[in-house]
Design an enzyme around this catalytic site. Sequence first.
Site, PDB file in Angstrom:
ATOM      1  N   CYS A 369       0.802  -1.232   0.000  1.00 55.83           N
ATOM      2  CA  CYS A 369       0.000   0.000   0.000  1.00 55.83           C
ATOM      3  C   CYS A 369       0.833   1.280   0.000  1.00 55.83           C
ATOM      4  CB  CYS A 369      -0.977   0.028   1.166  1.00 55.83           C
ATOM      5  SG  CYS A 369      -1.288  -1.534   1.946  1.00 55.83           S
ATOM      6  N   ARG A 398       6.366 -11.302   5.582  1.00 53.78           N
ATOM      7  CA  ARG A 398       5.819 -11.111   6.917  1.00 53.78           C
ATOM      8  C   ARG A 398       6.426 -12.142   7.841  1.00 53.78           C
ATOM      9  NH1 ARG A 398      -0.539 -10.008   5.347  1.00 53.78           N
ATOM     10  NH2 ARG A 398      -0.062  -8.296   3.916  1.00 53.78           N
ATOM     11  N   GLN A 416       1.100 -10.925  -3.354  1.00 53.86           N
ATOM     12  CA  GLN A 416      -0.291 -10.490  -3.343  1.00 53.86           C
ATOM     13  C   GLN A 416      -0.666  -9.989  -4.728  1.00 53.86           C
ATOM     14  OE1 GLN A 416      -0.122  -7.472  -0.200  1.00 53.86           O
ATOM     15  NE2 GLN A 416      -1.768  -8.595   0.808  1.00 53.86           N
ATOM     16  N   ASP A 418      -2.287  -7.469  -5.613  1.00 56.01           N
ATOM     17  CA  ASP A 418      -2.723  -6.337  -4.814  1.00 56.01           C
ATOM     18  C   ASP A 418      -3.136  -5.192  -5.717  1.00 56.01           C
ATOM     19  OD1 ASP A 418      -3.164  -5.154  -2.435  1.00 56.01           O
ATOM     20  OD2 ASP A 418      -1.065  -4.920  -1.873  1.00 56.01           O
ATOM     21  N   HIS A 420      -4.750  -0.977  -5.350  1.00 61.17           N
ATOM     22  CA  HIS A 420      -5.272   0.120  -4.540  1.00 61.17           C
ATOM     23  C   HIS A 420      -6.021   1.065  -5.447  1.00 61.17           C
ATOM     24  CE1 HIS A 420      -2.141  -1.660  -2.030  1.00 61.17           C
ATOM     25  NE2 HIS A 420      -3.006  -1.410  -1.072  1.00 61.17           N
ATOM     26  N   LYS A 504     -14.843  -3.879   5.551  1.00 55.38           N
ATOM     27  CA  LYS A 504     -14.349  -4.688   4.433  1.00 55.38           C
ATOM     28  C   LYS A 504     -15.333  -5.778   4.052  1.00 55.38           C
ATOM     29  CE  LYS A 504     -12.012  -8.005   7.362  1.00 55.38           C
ATOM     30  NZ  LYS A 504     -10.934  -8.941   7.552  1.00 55.38           N
ATOM     31  N   HIS A 550      -8.262  -1.018  -0.650  1.00 54.63           N
ATOM     32  CA  HIS A 550      -7.275  -2.078  -0.910  1.00 54.63           C
ATOM     33  C   HIS A 550      -8.083  -3.274  -1.396  1.00 54.63           C
ATOM     34  CE1 HIS A 550      -4.477  -0.450   2.362  1.00 54.63           C
ATOM     35  NE2 HIS A 550      -5.640   0.014   2.759  1.00 54.63           N
TER      36      HIS A 550
END
Length: 678
Positions: A369, A398, A416, A418, A420, A504, A550
């Site tokens: 992000c 992580r 990910q 991912d 945004h 979410k 996200h």
Amino acid sequence: MDKQTIAVHLPDGAVREVPSGTTPLEIANSISPRLAAASVVARLIPLTGAVKENHAAGEEPAEAAMYAAEDASAPRLVDLTTPLTADTRLELVTEKDPEALTVVRHSAAHVLATAVLELFPETKLGHGPATDSGFFYDFYRETPFTPEDLAAIEAKMAEVVARDEKFVREYEPREQALAEFDRDGDFMKTHFVTKFTVPGDEVSFYRNGKFIDFCRGPHVPSTGRVKAVKVTKVAGAYWLGDEKNPQLQRVYGTAFFSKKDMDAHFARLEEAAKRDHRLLGKQLDLFSIQELAGAGLIFWHPKGAMIRKIMEDWMREECLRRGYQLVYTPHVARVNLWQTSGHEGFYAQNMFTPMELDDANYRLKPMNCPFHILIYKNSPKSYRDLPARYAELGNVYRYERSGTMHGLLRVRGFTQDDAHIFCTPGQIEDEVVACIDFAEAVLHTFGFKEFKVELSTWDPNDRAHYAGSDENWNLAVGSLQRALDRKGIAYKTISGEAAFYGPKIDVKLVDVLGRLWQLSTVQFDFNLPARFELEYVGEDGERHQPVMVHRALFGSVERFFGVLIEHYAGAFPLWLAPVQVGLVPISERHKDYAQKVEAELKAAGIRVEVDDRNEKMNAKIRDLANQKTPYILVFGDKEEAAGTVSVRTRGKGDQGSMPLADFIAKCKALVEGKSMEL
Ligand SMILES: [Zn+2]
Ligand SMILES: [Zn+2]
């Protein structure tokens, strides 16, 4: 003073006036003896006050739920023999009710403890709750139970069930109970009574035959109602989870309403074990985890990498088609960035420790992000630039404790898919609808028919835990709800489960074995746009803060791959299969024809592998079949002369021969349609 007559409200709206002290069993019998026989326990629902959600089913077995005093304002389960002494709503809980199985399983734990004490009287009892998949009971005994002991225990349990002993609830003053437990050295029972009752309490016990256990219940009417039960394993567990304490023997088992249900359960487990992605990953040479490199880090072997390439190509193409822009960002960044984003504070324990370089400390990224935000922030934005949708297949790292990693599902490094989305408040709803459309496309394309959706919202009574104004929260939750409604998707709202920075939507897919997997998430964020002071110039010429979403659809490419392996048991549909066609020339002299077939398949974009080893034809076919290759083409003199191939289809066997050109056309059609047929 008890009323002489109480009013019992039944689910059909009828109200029975009965003498105080009447039991649910008596009421059931008065309705129909069949209903009485089918009932497991009763549910009492208070007539007044707000009805609270009852979370008894499907949750972790909490000690408190087993022993603590009941909350009289919440619905509760009671024994069928509990005397009713006040007006109440009453439901008779039969096997159709999900909570009934929990009661059967906890009763099975008492049957287990009964058997253990009959065989091993020196054993001390801990506790025995129901779990999601069965039950366990903790025992203390100097000598660990052997597999033979477990078999003997299971046989003894069958006797206890056959004796059909009634479960009877009894009471004792707390101090008397404590004195007895203390005298008998029942240190665990002493602990539970001390912890969950207060001086002056009466504590409740359940007796079946000679066995007696401190317990709040409820229970099935008698041991005979535990109709299908099995002891599954024993594992060591320290008393109260502390390794300085004595080690307990935790004996696990499971119970069902019927032998048929239990057989189905074990068949499912067996099937799941066969589909274990770690096993198949090795067998099909898809991926590995290397001791030398470290736990939780995935090595994608050529065949796994091919599937990943197909997944990623599909994802990138879909992103572009749906108005996303692709970006790439670094794997590390200065700690300053993580301070600005806030990760350095609330997320630090999930991050790899900093690396000290000459100019600053750096950290591996746990999320993409902040990087996408920096791209957004790099140039001034106007409302005409919005929505801005940045997508990346971003590698994140992580920290997971060693020993907690699990194949592709729980790792320290993953990718990910991912994205945004930065947009105006007015654009949120359409963006969320588009995200859900996209998530559905992912699931359908990769072969999942069913999914479940959850909407996590804030708890408006707990404002301190949430960033963002009421206005923001109402807008965000409202647009998520409206988006789901527009899509006509049924969803469960979970209040108080949102992250502090926004509500979410979670999409959980249902795999071929009916297991739920959490994958896609569409997450609102009020926090980061504020922390990074994001702006756009609106139609009014003023500066405004954009809304940020996200979203990840595979979730993690690694995890999604793991789910795919298990869903398909490694037999990937043709369009995903790393090797689509295996070639088996019958003998040496068909090598040239093999080369010709291979070249034509490759020219058509088909992934092909020739087995030209000096092996018997059947061995080659078997090996390719073990690799779950969708098509195996066999050819010898006859096929070579006719320009044909003999086709073996996965799961169907020999399909006879066909012209090579026809086979290629058929293959291409299946691949282009991303067919699930093969
Ligand atoms: Zn009990
Ligand atoms: Zn993000």
